[in-house]
Design a protein around this motif. Sequence first.
Motif, PDB file in Angstrom:
ATOM      1  N   MET A  56      -1.321  15.930  13.614  1.00  0.00           N
ATOM      2  CA  MET A  56      -2.346  16.771  14.239  1.00  0.00           C
ATOM      3  C   MET A  56      -1.717  17.554  15.386  1.00  0.00           C
ATOM      4  SD  MET A  56      -5.358  13.944  14.376  1.00  0.00           S
ATOM      5  CE  MET A  56      -6.369  13.606  12.947  1.00  0.00           C
ATOM      6  N   LYS A  57      -1.029  18.628  15.042  1.00  0.00           N
ATOM      7  CA  LYS A  57      -0.331  19.418  16.060  1.00  0.00           C
ATOM      8  C   LYS A  57      -0.953  20.796  16.227  1.00  0.00           C
ATOM      9  CE  LYS A  57       3.868  16.823  15.824  1.00  0.00           C
ATOM     10  NZ  LYS A  57       5.293  16.816  15.885  1.00  0.00           N
ATOM     11  N   PRO A  92       0.816  -1.216   0.000  1.00  0.00           N
ATOM     12  CA  PRO A  92       0.000   0.000   0.000  1.00  0.00           C
ATOM     13  C   PRO A  92       0.848   1.263   0.000  1.00  0.00           C
ATOM     14  CG  PRO A  92      -0.790  -1.530   1.665  1.00  0.00           C
ATOM     15  CD  PRO A  92       0.488  -2.086   1.112  1.00  0.00           C
ATOM     16  N   SER A  93       0.260   2.331  -0.489  1.00  0.00           N
ATOM     17  CA  SER A  93       0.902   3.640  -0.497  1.00  0.00           C
ATOM     18  C   SER A  93       0.742   4.302   0.865  1.00  0.00           C
ATOM     19  CB  SER A  93       0.265   4.526  -1.564  1.00  0.00           C
ATOM     20  OG  SER A  93       0.438   3.959  -2.836  1.00  0.00           O
ATOM     21  N   LEU A  94       1.490   5.384   1.069  1.00  0.00           N
ATOM     22  CA  LEU A  94       1.413   6.152   2.307  1.00  0.00           C
ATOM     23  C   LEU A  94       1.000   7.575   1.980  1.00  0.00           C
ATOM     24  CD1 LEU A  94       1.949   6.506   5.378  1.00  0.00           C
ATOM     25  CD2 LEU A  94       4.290   7.131   4.754  1.00  0.00           C
ATOM     26  N   ILE A  95       0.000   8.074   2.689  1.00  0.00           N
ATOM     27  CA  ILE A  95      -0.433   9.468   2.554  1.00  0.00           C
ATOM     28  C   ILE A  95      -0.170  10.164   3.878  1.00  0.00           C
ATOM     29  CG2 ILE A  95      -2.404  11.011   2.267  1.00  0.00           C
ATOM     30  CD1 ILE A  95      -3.622   8.966   0.385  1.00  0.00           C
ATOM     31  N   ARG A  96       0.477  11.313   3.821  1.00  0.00           N
ATOM     32  CA  ARG A  96       0.700  12.139   5.006  1.00  0.00           C
ATOM     33  C   ARG A  96      -0.329  13.256   4.981  1.00  0.00           C
ATOM     34  NH1 ARG A  96       3.266  16.811   6.633  1.00  0.00           N
ATOM     35  NH2 ARG A  96       4.373  16.708   8.632  1.00  0.00           N
ATOM     36  N   CYS A  97      -1.142  13.326   6.011  1.00  0.00           N
ATOM     37  CA  CYS A  97      -2.206  14.324   6.087  1.00  0.00           C
ATOM     38  C   CYS A  97      -1.960  15.184   7.328  1.00  0.00           C
ATOM     39  CB  CYS A  97      -3.566  13.644   6.168  1.00  0.00           C
ATOM     40  SG  CYS A  97      -4.937  14.803   6.136  1.00  0.00           S
ATOM     41  N   GLU A  98      -1.574  16.442   7.116  1.00  0.00           N
ATOM     42  CA  GLU A  98      -1.276  17.339   8.229  1.00  0.00           C
ATOM     43  C   GLU A  98      -2.370  18.388   8.355  1.00  0.00           C
ATOM     44  OE1 GLU A  98       2.290  20.162  10.012  1.00  0.00           O
ATOM     45  OE2 GLU A  98       2.572  19.176   8.085  1.00  0.00           O
ATOM     46  N   ILE A  99      -2.880  18.521   9.554  1.00  0.00           N
ATOM     47  CA  ILE A  99      -3.862  19.563   9.854  1.00  0.00           C
ATOM     48  C   ILE A  99      -3.074  20.838  10.124  1.00  0.00           C
ATOM     49  CG2 ILE A  99      -5.751  20.261  11.368  1.00  0.00           C
ATOM     50  CD1 ILE A  99      -6.321  17.686   9.693  1.00  0.00           C
ATOM     51  N   LEU A 100      -3.298  21.880   9.313  1.00  0.00           N
ATOM     52  CA  LEU A 100      -2.468  23.086   9.360  1.00  0.00           C
ATOM     53  C   LEU A 100      -3.056  24.232  10.167  1.00  0.00           C
ATOM     54  CD1 LEU A 100      -1.337  23.105   5.619  1.00  0.00           C
ATOM     55  CD2 LEU A 100      -0.017  22.361   7.620  1.00  0.00           C
ATOM     56  N   ARG A 101      -4.295  24.084  10.607  1.00  0.00           N
ATOM     57  CA  ARG A 101      -4.905  25.159  11.398  1.00  0.00           C
ATOM     58  C   ARG A 101      -5.826  24.554  12.448  1.00  0.00           C
ATOM     59  NH1 ARG A 101     -10.195  25.884   9.494  1.00  0.00           N
ATOM     60  NH2 ARG A 101     -10.557  24.971   7.461  1.00  0.00           N
ATOM     61  N   ASP A 102      -6.162  25.373  13.437  1.00  0.00           N
ATOM     62  CA  ASP A 102      -7.118  24.923  14.441  1.00  0.00           C
ATOM     63  C   ASP A 102      -8.407  24.530  13.734  1.00  0.00           C
ATOM     64  OD1 ASP A 102      -5.172  25.635  16.223  1.00  0.00           O
ATOM     65  OD2 ASP A 102      -6.211  27.375  17.017  1.00  0.00           O
TER      66      ASP A 102
END
Length: 111
Positions: free
Chosen positions: A40-41, A1-11
């Motif tokens: 999720m930072k 499988p592939s890898l997707i990086r999903c970053e939450i950039l705002r509140d």
Amino acid sequence: PSLIRCEILRDLLFTEAIAREIYDDCNALINGKYCILWVMKKNLTPDKGVMSFFASKERSKRVNAEAFCMDSHALKLTANFYFRIKKPVVRGKAFENEADALHWLSPSVGL
């Protein structure tokens, strides 16, 4: 499988509608199964609908595993609650840093 990086950039109030939109976008990018690294930072508040969607069998058709990288104690508690109570079909785990999360995902992705 592939890898997707999903970053939450705002509140964000993370709703089921947003989760479904991200899921649909990932499905459009990748044919077949994939793993997700969630970063999720930010101040993120998940609603009940998003938790149910994440635990659904529907997502298991495409998502092989997912790691949640978060530095908020409250989010970690929420993630632990999610894994214990919802018992999601998609295998997942919460981490403090991306390196540990990627290491955990690596067998699922074939790294």
